[in-house]
Write a protein that holds these residues in place. Structure first.
Motif, short mmCIF file in Angstrom:
data_model
loop_
_atom_site.label_atom_id
_atom_site.label_comp_id
_atom_site.label_asym_id
_atom_site.label_seq_id
_atom_site.Cartn_x
_atom_site.Cartn_y
_atom_site.Cartn_z
N GLN A 129 1.73 -1.63 -8.19
CA GLN A 129 2.23 -0.86 -9.33
C GLN A 129 1.49 -1.24 -10.60
OE1 GLN A 129 4.53 1.62 -9.12
NE2 GLN A 129 4.05 2.02 -11.27
N GLU A 130 1.20 -2.52 -10.78
CA GLU A 130 0.44 -2.96 -11.95
C GLU A 130 -0.97 -2.36 -11.94
OE1 GLU A 130 -1.64 -7.04 -13.65
OE2 GLU A 130 0.09 -7.19 -12.30
N ILE A 131 -1.61 -2.38 -10.80
CA ILE A 131 -2.97 -1.82 -10.71
C ILE A 131 -2.94 -0.32 -10.98
CG2 ILE A 131 -4.86 -1.36 -9.10
CD1 ILE A 131 -4.29 -4.03 -7.78
N GLN A 132 -1.94 0.36 -10.43
CA GLN A 132 -1.85 1.80 -10.63
C GLN A 132 -1.58 2.15 -12.09
OE1 GLN A 132 0.87 3.62 -7.90
NE2 GLN A 132 0.68 5.64 -8.77
N ASP A 133 -0.77 1.36 -12.77
CA ASP A 133 -0.49 1.63 -14.19
C ASP A 133 -1.70 1.42 -15.07
OD1 ASP A 133 2.08 2.24 -13.46
OD2 ASP A 133 2.91 0.27 -13.97
N GLY A 134 -2.51 0.42 -14.76
CA GLY A 134 -3.65 0.12 -15.62
C GLY A 134 -4.93 0.83 -15.26
N PHE A 135 -4.94 1.55 -14.13
CA PHE A 135 -6.18 2.16 -13.68
C PHE A 135 -6.70 3.26 -14.62
CE2 PHE A 135 -8.57 4.87 -10.56
CZ PHE A 135 -9.60 3.98 -10.38
N ILE A 173 -7.24 4.36 -6.16
CA ILE A 173 -8.44 3.53 -6.00
C ILE A 173 -9.32 4.09 -4.88
CG2 ILE A 173 -9.29 1.22 -5.52
CD1 ILE A 173 -7.86 1.32 -8.13
N THR A 174 -8.71 4.53 -3.80
CA THR A 174 -9.48 5.10 -2.68
C THR A 174 -10.22 6.36 -3.12
OG1 THR A 174 -7.84 4.22 -1.15
CG2 THR A 174 -9.32 5.90 -0.31
N SER A 175 -9.56 7.21 -3.89
CA SER A 175 -10.22 8.42 -4.39
C SER A 175 -11.35 8.07 -5.35
CB SER A 175 -9.19 9.32 -5.07
OG SER A 175 -8.15 9.66 -4.19
N PHE A 176 -11.13 7.07 -6.18
CA PHE A 176 -12.17 6.64 -7.11
C PHE A 176 -13.39 6.12 -6.35
CE2 PHE A 176 -13.94 2.79 -9.14
CZ PHE A 176 -14.59 3.38 -10.21
N VAL A 177 -13.16 5.36 -5.31
CA VAL A 177 -14.28 4.84 -4.51
C VAL A 177 -15.03 5.99 -3.86
CG1 VAL A 177 -14.81 3.52 -2.43
CG2 VAL A 177 -13.24 2.57 -4.12
#
Length: 325
Positions: free
Chosen positions: A170-176, A244-248
């Motif tokens: 959740q932290e990673i998703q909020d800051g992405f 993150i997967t879509s970004f990669v």
């Protein structure tokens, strides 16, 4: 056997067989501990450790180095008991610990040790309570009193790890989205992708340390000469987040087809900002439904008591007076 059962029942009561079984189990554990703790190290074990990139201290003890420092020597002594024998299960547990933020090589051993210590500790305490302190209860209840705390102690560390994985994701998703905006600014300013990732990670580290750590790992692996697609796929596997997967995927396709990374980042960053707004709106739309349940539970009963209570009291008083009359 009937005579033995009668003797046990006369000496220890109707639950005497349970007491004997528990004492036998504790005795077997105590007899097995010295054998396990005093097991001699074999030459083949040393060769196996060296093949796994273990190194030895000057005094001959094992020491495995990692980017987090030396390994825990106490856990290393019991590695064969604390690590899963199944390679697939060990890989799943290791991946779970990495997603929770524990990248140290002793993470799996620490989790297993915590499960065993808590499980056995609560098992001993619950056994003492059920066999010595509890009153006259049925054997099934005693079994439940003994096994329930042990099961809770065994599964509690893994449950805590799973909750930590969810909080970290959740932290990673909020800051992405913010990280993508900073990365876009750095790339458009003329920095290379490696330099932009390092600068962006340092900037977001106070607010989103987990996301910053993931990007710093990516930057260090790129510096070490590893292929960028492999590095980015490893990051997506560690995070296990759709964004993150879509970004990669976008970054790999941009590098493969030779398109501008800045243009790809600009489009994807705008999409991530819109997606964050949509998630916030979704939570806001669900909030009234959640508040309805609380309102019905905590507001309606007191309101009914206030409105109907005096009338009921008056009716009860009048009926009582009429009956007395």
């Amino acid at each position: 056997m009937e005579a033995f059962d009668t003797l046990v029942a006369a000496l220890l009561g109707p639950d005497g067989m349970i007491y004997i079984a528990g004492a036998a189990g504790v005795l077997l554990v105590l007899l097995a501990l010295p054998v396990l703790l005093t097991r001699k190290s074999e030459p083949l074990d040393r060769i196996a450790r060296e093949r796994k990139s273990d190194v030895l201290n000057e005094d001959g003890t094992d020491k495995k180095l990692s980017r987090h420092g030396t390994r825990n020597e106490h856990l290393a002594k019991y590695a064969q008991y604390l690590e899963p024998k199944d390679e697939e299960e060990a890989s799943k547990t290791r991946k779970l610990m990495i997603r929770a933020g524990y990248t140290h090589k002793d993470a799996v051993r620490t989790l297993t040790a915590a499960q065993l210590v808590l499980g056995l500790g609560l098992l001993v305490l619950s056994s003492i309570y059920a066999l010595a302190l509890a009153g006259d209860i049925s054997p099934l209840s005693k079994f439940a009193y003994i096994m329930a705390p042990a099961a809770v102690g065994y599964f509690a560390p893994r449950y805590w790890i799973i909750k930590r994985v969810a909080a970290r994701q959740q932290e990673i998703q909020d800051g992405f989205p913010d990280a993508l905006d900073l990365l876009l600014v750095c790339v458009e300013a003329g920095q290379s992708l490696d330099q932009a990732i390092i600068r962006m990670a340092k900037e977001i580290e106070p607010s989103y340390p987990a996301l910053a750590g993931e990007f710093l790992i990516v930057a260090q692996e790129m510096k070490a000469g590893r292929d960028k697609p492999d590095v980015l796929r490893a990051m997506a596997d560690r995070c296990d987040i759709n964004d993150i997967t879509s970004f990669v995927t976008v970054m790999i396709q941009s590098a493969t087809f030779g398109t501008s990374i800045a243009d790809a980042l600009r489009v994807y960053a705008a999409e991530m900002r819109d997606k964050r707004v949509m998630r916030a709106e979704e939570k806001a739309n669900v909030l009234p439904t959640k508040l309805t349940v609380g309102t019905m539970m905590f507001c309606v009963p007191p309101l009914l008591i206030i409105l109907i209570g005096p009338s009921l009291h008056g009716i009860a008083t009048s009926l009582g007076g009429g009956a007395g009359f």
